[in-house]
Design an enzyme around this catalytic site. Structure first.
Site, PDB file in Angstrom:
ATOM      1  N   GLU A   7     -34.599 -12.694 -91.583  1.00 23.46           N
ATOM      2  CA  GLU A   7     -34.218 -11.430 -92.206  1.00 23.46           C
ATOM      3  C   GLU A   7     -32.957 -11.728 -93.009  1.00 23.46           C
ATOM      4  OE1 GLU A   7     -32.805  -6.985 -90.876  1.00 23.46           O
ATOM      5  OE2 GLU A   7     -33.719  -8.260 -89.371  1.00 23.46           O
TER       6      GLU A   7
ATOM      7  N   ARG B   7     -35.110 -18.487 -77.054  1.00 23.81           N
ATOM      8  CA  ARG B   7     -34.021 -18.585 -78.033  1.00 23.81           C
ATOM      9  C   ARG B   7     -33.113 -19.736 -77.655  1.00 23.81           C
ATOM     10  NH1 ARG B   7     -33.637 -13.848 -80.911  1.00 23.81           N
ATOM     11  NH2 ARG B   7     -31.702 -14.358 -81.899  1.00 23.81           N
TER      12      ARG B   7
ATOM     13  N   LYS C 230     -26.413 -13.038 -85.655  1.00 23.16           N
ATOM     14  CA  LYS C 230     -25.840 -12.726 -86.957  1.00 23.16           C
ATOM     15  C   LYS C 230     -24.905 -11.526 -86.862  1.00 23.16           C
ATOM     16  CE  LYS C 230     -29.976 -13.077 -88.727  1.00 23.16           C
ATOM     17  NZ  LYS C 230     -31.145 -12.849 -89.581  1.00 23.16           N
TER      18      LYS C 230
HETATM   19  P1  ATP Z   1     -30.005 -12.668 -85.023  1.00 24.39           P
HETATM   20  O1  ATP Z   1     -30.037 -11.943 -83.729  1.00 24.39           O
HETATM   21  O2  ATP Z   1     -28.978 -13.729 -85.083  1.00 24.39           O
HETATM   22  O3  ATP Z   1     -29.996 -11.766 -86.211  1.00 24.39           O
HETATM   23  P2  ATP Z   1     -32.768 -12.863 -85.464  1.00 24.39           P
HETATM   24  O4  ATP Z   1     -33.797 -13.398 -84.518  1.00 24.39           O
HETATM   25  O5  ATP Z   1     -32.705 -11.401 -85.667  1.00 24.39           O
HETATM   26  O6  ATP Z   1     -31.388 -13.461 -85.050  1.00 24.39           O
HETATM   27  P3  ATP Z   1     -34.091 -13.541 -87.875  1.00 24.39           P
HETATM   28  O7  ATP Z   1     -33.524 -13.723 -89.224  1.00 24.39           O
HETATM   29  O8  ATP Z   1     -34.938 -12.362 -87.629  1.00 24.39           O
HETATM   30  O9  ATP Z   1     -32.880 -13.552 -86.861  1.00 24.39           O
HETATM   31  O10 ATP Z   1     -34.812 -14.864 -87.399  1.00 24.39           O
HETATM   32  C1  ATP Z   1     -35.576 -15.753 -88.163  1.00 24.39           C
HETATM   33  C2  ATP Z   1     -36.293 -16.687 -87.232  1.00 24.39           C
HETATM   34  O11 ATP Z   1     -35.355 -17.466 -86.503  1.00 24.39           O
HETATM   35  C3  ATP Z   1     -37.108 -15.907 -86.212  1.00 24.39           C
HETATM   36  O12 ATP Z   1     -38.372 -16.507 -86.066  1.00 24.39           O
HETATM   37  C4  ATP Z   1     -36.297 -16.002 -84.949  1.00 24.39           C
HETATM   38  O13 ATP Z   1     -37.100 -15.951 -83.824  1.00 24.39           O
HETATM   39  C5  ATP Z   1     -35.603 -17.363 -85.115  1.00 24.39           C
HETATM   40  N1  ATP Z   1     -34.349 -17.397 -84.363  1.00 24.39           N
HETATM   41  C6  ATP Z   1     -33.276 -16.596 -84.517  1.00 24.39           C
HETATM   42  N2  ATP Z   1     -32.321 -16.871 -83.613  1.00 24.39           N
HETATM   43  C7  ATP Z   1     -32.806 -17.881 -82.846  1.00 24.39           C
HETATM   44  C8  ATP Z   1     -32.299 -18.628 -81.739  1.00 24.39           C
HETATM   45  N3  ATP Z   1     -31.095 -18.375 -81.221  1.00 24.39           N
HETATM   46  N4  ATP Z   1     -33.079 -19.595 -81.225  1.00 24.39           N
HETATM   47  C9  ATP Z   1     -34.282 -19.866 -81.754  1.00 24.39           C
HETATM   48  N5  ATP Z   1     -34.814 -19.217 -82.792  1.00 24.39           N
HETATM   49  C10 ATP Z   1     -34.102 -18.227 -83.342  1.00 24.39           C
HETATM   50 MG    MG Z   2     -33.297  -9.835 -86.647  1.00 23.60          MG
END
Ligand code: ATP
Ligand code: MG
Length: 551
Positions: A33, A257, A267
């Site tokens: 995102e 994760r 983020k």
């Molecule tokens: P955040 O909570 O930091 O915003 P998010 O999962 O909302 O993380 P996205 O941009 O939606 O962030 O994630 C893009 C991809 O990266 C998704 O497939 C997500 O599952 C993966 N991802 C994000 N954070 C992690 C993590 N800590 N470990 C493994 N994969 C991750």
């Molecule tokens: Mg997200």
């Protein structure tokens, strides 16, 4: 070389799918995102998704999950692309969930026509009340039984902008007593009169994540849609949409994760650190963002190696930051250029060395002969590290002390004869004798020393600002502590010193990495100007934290 690792659970699934002829090639996607900069958790997901399509026939798409118009920005899109490329991966297609807004809208109409979606007028508060709880069934909305015609009409008006934000939603008609709360008539569309970074003002209704994600996977023929564990309960809904819409059956798989010790990996939290000025921006070298780590001097190879070493799990755990640093040291040890810099200087004067004379000595430029030699000037006055002298030496002290001898790296053996103190009692100068026949490479002196120390010729030295970093947080898992995670910030995570560096470092480049002998690995920072060089310490040579634990 046998470097065979056992397969992780996704590789096992894929190998079976390929063996069964279910697919002849695979398609994965990385779906960020664009609401912030990528962090090490994303690096794990990138290495996993792109790594799988490298190992098996197939490709990976980069898809921006940009269904929330309010938090997204093109600045983030650009940084995400830069980070993936820097990590060494290439996507096949660059896609945006917003590219599919029209198709998704048509999917919604299909569901309405099948009697599987309805426009609801109740407020979000009422909706929450009617939702029930994990132990109690929910209740139907009074608008649940609208006719298909009425629903089509109202949904068209929603798109048309006839209603204010939040006035209505489109919901799937599933089951208000479903044991999985996400299946209790989830919202598919909400009204939001907001400008979108790509579609502008074309839309005032936006699909919810669940309605956009799986369908985007399906449109792109993603075979293995990999996400993190919190989406396990969403899988049922993911499959429901595919079944009811009769579209390409992508499959969702979940892994844990990635968490790293002494930092946070979200983020939203990282944005708070930036906004509250606990760090100097997203690419502050203390940040666990990919851009921060790049600036700090991490190499793409070390991050890929780390991800490969740790692998993936089905249960969450916290991986020790030291493991990442271990991978980094291994890589830098084999690639960094060698140089000398004195971070905490003490003057050393060689009393029997000719005034004004300069000798050009040579020293190895890198980890092996292929890197060649570099030239370093030597003269009567040198800077050495303050910690390499002890007025009253401890037992087993092999470095400088009154009467003691030490070898100066790639130069001569010196003996300390006197030291001078200032009015505060601080040692400010060592007076030494050097032994001309002890020159490195042609030593005929017969003298024995047990330590080699680094140095910089004082009249030739350049001055640089050196930034020394420590962990950003004082505790291993700041997010799991009581109170706000920001209460656990390490106030001493940045120390700035002025160092004397050997003149060859005046030509340092942003691309190169350097080992400052005995002091760690360093890289030039982008804050450097022609008149002022700035170096970041990427990592120390040894794990200082491991030592602390052993003590
Ligand atoms: P955040 O909570 O930091 O915003 P998010 O999962 O909302 O993380 P996205 O941009 O939606 O962030 O994630 C893009 C991809 O990266 C998704 O497939 C997500 O599952 C993966 N991802 C994000 N954070 C992690 C993590 N800590 N470990 C493994 N994969 C991750
Ligand atoms: Mg997200």
């Amino acid at each position: 070389m046998s470097d065979e690792k056992s397969l992780n659970f996704l590789e096992e699934i894929i190998e079976k799918d390929l063996a069964d002829g279910k697919y002849t090639s695979i398609v994965t996607r990385f779906p960020p995102e664009p609401n912030g900069y990528l962090h090490m958790g994303h690096a794990t997901s990138i290495c996993l998704n792109f790594g799988l399509s490298k190992k098996y026939p197939g490709y990976t798409n980069l898809r921006f999950d940009d269904t929330n118009p309010v938090t997204e920005d093109t600045e983030y899109v650009e940084s995400i692309k830069e980070d993936i490329k820097w990590l060494g991966f290439e996507w096949k297609h660059e896609r945006y969930a917003s590219d599919y807004f029209e198709e998704l809208y048509q999917y919604a109409i299909t569901l309405i026509k099948k009697g599987l979606a309805y426009v609801d007028d109740i407020s979000s508060e009422e909706m929450a009340t009617l939702k029930g709880s994990p132990t109690e069934p929910g209740k139907d909305s009074p608008f649940r039984n609208r006719t298909v015609e009425e629903n089509l009409e109202l949904f068209a008006q929603m798109r048309n902008g006839d209603f204010p934000d939040g006035a209505r939603t489109l919901r799937a008609k599933i089951n208000m007593s479903h044991p999985n709360m996400l299946m209790r008539d989830p919202i598919l569309y909400r009204i939001k009169h907001a400008h979108h970074h790509r579609t502008g003002d074309k839309w005032c209704i936006y699909p919810m994540y669940d309605f956009a994600h799986g369908q985007s996977d399906s449109i792109e023929n993603i075979t293995h849609s990999i996400c993190t564990l919190e989406f396990v309960p969403h899988r049922e809904l993911y499959d429901w949409f595919i079944e009811k819409l009769e579209i390409y059956p992508s499959h969702q798989y979940e892994f844990a994760r990635r968490n790293l010790s002494y930092t946070v990996m979200s983020k939203r939290k990282l944005l708070q650190l930036v906004n509250d000025k606990h760090v100097n921006g997203w690419d502050d070298p203390r940040m666990p963002t990919i851009s921060g780590m790049r600036r700090r001097g991490f190499t793409p190879a070390s991050i890929r190696k780390f991800c490969e070493t740790v692998g993936i799990a089905k249960r969450e755990n916290v991986v020790d930051f030291s493991l990442l640093e271990f991978c980094l040291r291994e890589d830098l040890n084999n690639t960094a250029l060698r140089a000398m810099a004195v971070l905490d200087p003490l003057k050393l004067v060689i009393t029997n060395y000719e005034d004004g004379k300069t000798e050009e000595l040579t020293s190895e430029n890198g980890p092996d002969e292929a890197y060649g030699q570099r030239s370093i000037p030597f003269s009567k006055e040198l800077w050495i590290e303050r910690e390499d002298f002890m007025e009253e030496p401890a037992k087993k002290w092999f470095r400088l002390a009154p009467g003691a001898m030490v070898r100066l790296k790639s130069a001569y053996i010196v003996r300390c004869d006197h030291f001078i103190k200032d009015e505060n009692g601080q040692v400010i100068e060592l007076q030494c004798t050097y032994f001309p026949e002890s020159k490195s490479g042609s030593d005929t002196s017969g003298l024995q020393t047990k330590a080699v120390i680094h140095w910089v010729s004082a009249p030739h030295a350049a001055i640089a600002e050196v930034r020394l970093y420590d962990r950003l947080f004082k505790v291993e898992n700041p997010s799991s502590e009581e109170g706000d995670f920001k209460d656990y910030i390490n106030a001493d995570s940045l120390q700035v010193v002025n160092a004397f560096i050997e003149p060859s470092l005046k030509n340092a480049t942003l691309q190169n990495r350097y080992q400052f002998l005995r002091k760690g690995y360093f890289c030039l920072d982008k804050d450097s100007t022609e008149n002022k060089l700035v170096f970041n310490r990427t990592v120390t040579l040894k794990d200082a934290w491991a030592k602390e634990i052993k003590k």
